[in-house]
Design a protein around this motif. Structure first.
Motif, PDB file in Angstrom:
ATOM      1  N   ALA A 163       0.872  -1.172   0.000  1.00 23.44           N
ATOM      2  CA  ALA A 163       0.000   0.000   0.000  1.00 23.44           C
ATOM      3  C   ALA A 163       0.909   1.223   0.000  1.00 23.44           C
ATOM      4  O   ALA A 163       1.612   1.490   0.983  1.00 23.44           O
ATOM      5  CB  ALA A 163      -0.915  -0.012   1.222  1.00 23.44           C
ATOM      6  N   PHE A 164       0.919   1.944  -1.114  1.00 30.55           N
ATOM      7  CA  PHE A 164       1.870   3.026  -1.365  1.00 30.55           C
ATOM      8  C   PHE A 164       1.100   4.330  -1.430  1.00 30.55           C
ATOM      9  O   PHE A 164       0.048   4.414  -2.079  1.00 30.55           O
ATOM     10  CB  PHE A 164       2.578   2.736  -2.696  1.00 30.55           C
ATOM     11  N   PRO A 199      -2.737   2.185  14.330  1.00 29.59           N
ATOM     12  CA  PRO A 199      -2.274   1.667  13.036  1.00 29.59           C
ATOM     13  C   PRO A 199      -3.131   0.523  12.512  1.00 29.59           C
ATOM     14  O   PRO A 199      -3.303   0.376  11.294  1.00 29.59           O
ATOM     15  CB  PRO A 199      -0.843   1.207  13.339  1.00 29.59           C
ATOM     16  N   ALA A 200      -3.706  -0.262  13.401  1.00 30.52           N
ATOM     17  CA  ALA A 200      -4.549  -1.386  12.986  1.00 30.52           C
ATOM     18  C   ALA A 200      -5.851  -0.923  12.363  1.00 30.52           C
ATOM     19  O   ALA A 200      -6.526  -1.699  11.668  1.00 30.52           O
ATOM     20  CB  ALA A 200      -4.843  -2.299  14.171  1.00 30.52           C
ATOM     21  N   ALA A 207      -3.916  -2.298   7.071  1.00 23.50           N
ATOM     22  CA  ALA A 207      -4.057  -3.366   8.056  1.00 23.50           C
ATOM     23  C   ALA A 207      -5.423  -4.023   7.960  1.00 23.50           C
ATOM     24  O   ALA A 207      -5.562  -5.251   8.059  1.00 23.50           O
ATOM     25  CB  ALA A 207      -3.832  -2.814   9.465  1.00 23.50           C
ATOM     26  N   ARG A 208      -6.445  -3.218   7.747  1.00 23.72           N
ATOM     27  CA  ARG A 208      -7.798  -3.769   7.599  1.00 23.72           C
ATOM     28  C   ARG A 208      -7.911  -4.587   6.310  1.00 23.72           C
ATOM     29  O   ARG A 208      -8.601  -5.605   6.271  1.00 23.72           O
ATOM     30  CB  ARG A 208      -8.824  -2.636   7.589  1.00 23.72           C
ATOM     31  N   VAL A 252       0.103  -7.250   3.623  1.00 24.62           N
ATOM     32  CA  VAL A 252      -0.085  -5.908   3.059  1.00 24.62           C
ATOM     33  C   VAL A 252       0.849  -4.974   3.816  1.00 24.62           C
ATOM     34  O   VAL A 252       0.631  -4.706   5.001  1.00 24.62           O
ATOM     35  CB  VAL A 252      -1.544  -5.433   3.173  1.00 24.62           C
ATOM     36  N   ALA A 253       1.892  -4.516   3.163  1.00 26.23           N
ATOM     37  CA  ALA A 253       2.867  -3.622   3.786  1.00 26.23           C
ATOM     38  C   ALA A 253       2.412  -2.178   3.629  1.00 26.23           C
ATOM     39  O   ALA A 253       2.087  -1.741   2.518  1.00 26.23           O
ATOM     40  CB  ALA A 253       4.239  -3.810   3.143  1.00 26.23           C
ATOM     41  N   ASN A 254       2.383  -1.454   4.725  1.00 25.26           N
ATOM     42  CA  ASN A 254       1.972  -0.047   4.700  1.00 25.26           C
ATOM     43  C   ASN A 254       3.195   0.820   4.400  1.00 25.26           C
ATOM     44  O   ASN A 254       4.103   0.944   5.230  1.00 25.26           O
ATOM     45  CB  ASN A 254       1.361   0.344   6.045  1.00 25.26           C
ATOM     46  N   ARG A 255       3.204   1.413   3.212  1.00 24.45           N
ATOM     47  CA  ARG A 255       4.294   2.300   2.803  1.00 24.45           C
ATOM     48  C   ARG A 255       3.732   3.685   2.493  1.00 24.45           C
ATOM     49  O   ARG A 255       4.026   4.296   1.467  1.00 24.45           O
ATOM     50  CB  ARG A 255       5.026   1.713   1.588  1.00 24.45           C
TER      51      ARG A 255
END
Length: 271
Positions: free
Chosen positions: A70-71, A84-85, A90-91, A109-112
């Motif tokens: 996720a960019f 953050p959740a 994250a959801r 799913v990496a949060n970027r």
């Protein structure tokens, strides 16, 4: 989650069972397909939709692992969320794990997301955060800060198009997410042109676009959320309720894109 999603995992799991059970032999698959009911559509031989997500479809069919980045900027980072959740990435990870139980914990799913960034800042870290980790899919949220900071619309479009081409050339599926609907952008002259530019890029390049602006208006109009539940107090970012529904929309985009992209049997056997 929309009830229409409930039918997707069974179809994709069926494709996985067929692929794995027949050792990924295209001849055997075609022979076995003749024995299946005429109305059973596994999405293996259909004509591809240009906005489909072939790498995602292949990983779902083979049982993972499925990697998503996720960019974006603050809407991806989760500014306005209580934790953050509660942010959408994250959801989304939790929702996809429920929707695709055969992958279990093999979905990430990496949060970027980094708050405040416009297109040039995001492109400066494109190699590090998107190309180098080589995910199966990147969901790119963009266009909000460019409008707020007066970035040239032509520059935004040209830079975004070049980055999209680089992502695809690297063998990564991509989905775009347009700017949000919110009081702060409503008060910014010309902000809607960046939303329209994201949509035009999606149409021109065959990239699916999560039409967040329309979705947010619909959530209010349909009574799914109140404004207090949708917006954070700053009038720019989402609150927890908005992020929850945004994650559902992103999940729809991932699963719809996987269904629209038939699994390439020859490639699946060697990846």
């Amino acid at each position: 989650m929309r009830t229409v999603l409930m039918g997707r995992p069974r179809r994709l799991v069926g494709a996985a069972a067929l692929l794995l059970g027949l050792s990924l032999s295209s001849t055997a698959v075609l022979a076995y397909a003749d024995l299946l009911p005429q109305n059973l559509d596994l999405g293996l031989f259909a004509e591809a939709d240009p906005t489909g997500l072939p790498h995602v479809a292949q990983k779902i069919a083979l049982g993972g692992p499925l990697s998503i980045v996720a960019f974006g900027s603050s809407s991806t980072e989760g500014v306005g969320a209580s934790t953050p959740a509660a942010a959408y990435p994250a959801r989304l990870e939790a929702g996809l794990r429920r929707a695709l139980p055969h992958l279990a914990s093999r979905i990430t799913v990496a949060n970027r997301g980094i708050g405040g960034e416009a297109v040039d800042e995001m492109l400066a870290r494109l190699d590090r955060d998107v190309i180098a980790p080589h995910p199966d899919l990147v969901i790119w949220q963009t266009g909000s800060n460019d409008a707020l900071r007066g970035v040239s619309l032509d520059h935004f479009r040209e830079a975004t198009e070049a980055a999209l081409e680089r992502i695809r050339e690297a063998g990564i599926d991509v989905v775009l997410m347009e700017p949000q609907w919110c009081p702060a952008l409503d008060a910014t002259p010309g902000a809607d042109r960046f939303r329209d530019a994201v949509r035009a890029l999606g149409s021109d390049l065959g990239v699916a676009v999560i039409r967040r602006s329309d979705l947010m208006r619909d959530w209010i109009g349909q009574g799914r959320l109140t404004r207090t539940e949708l917006f954070a107090s700053d009038g720019l970012h989402m609150a927890d309720g908005g992020y929850a529904l945004l994650a559902e929309a992103a999940q729809d985009a991932v699963l719809d894109g996987a269904e629209a992209a038939p699994v390439a049997l020859a490639e699946a056997g060697t990846d």
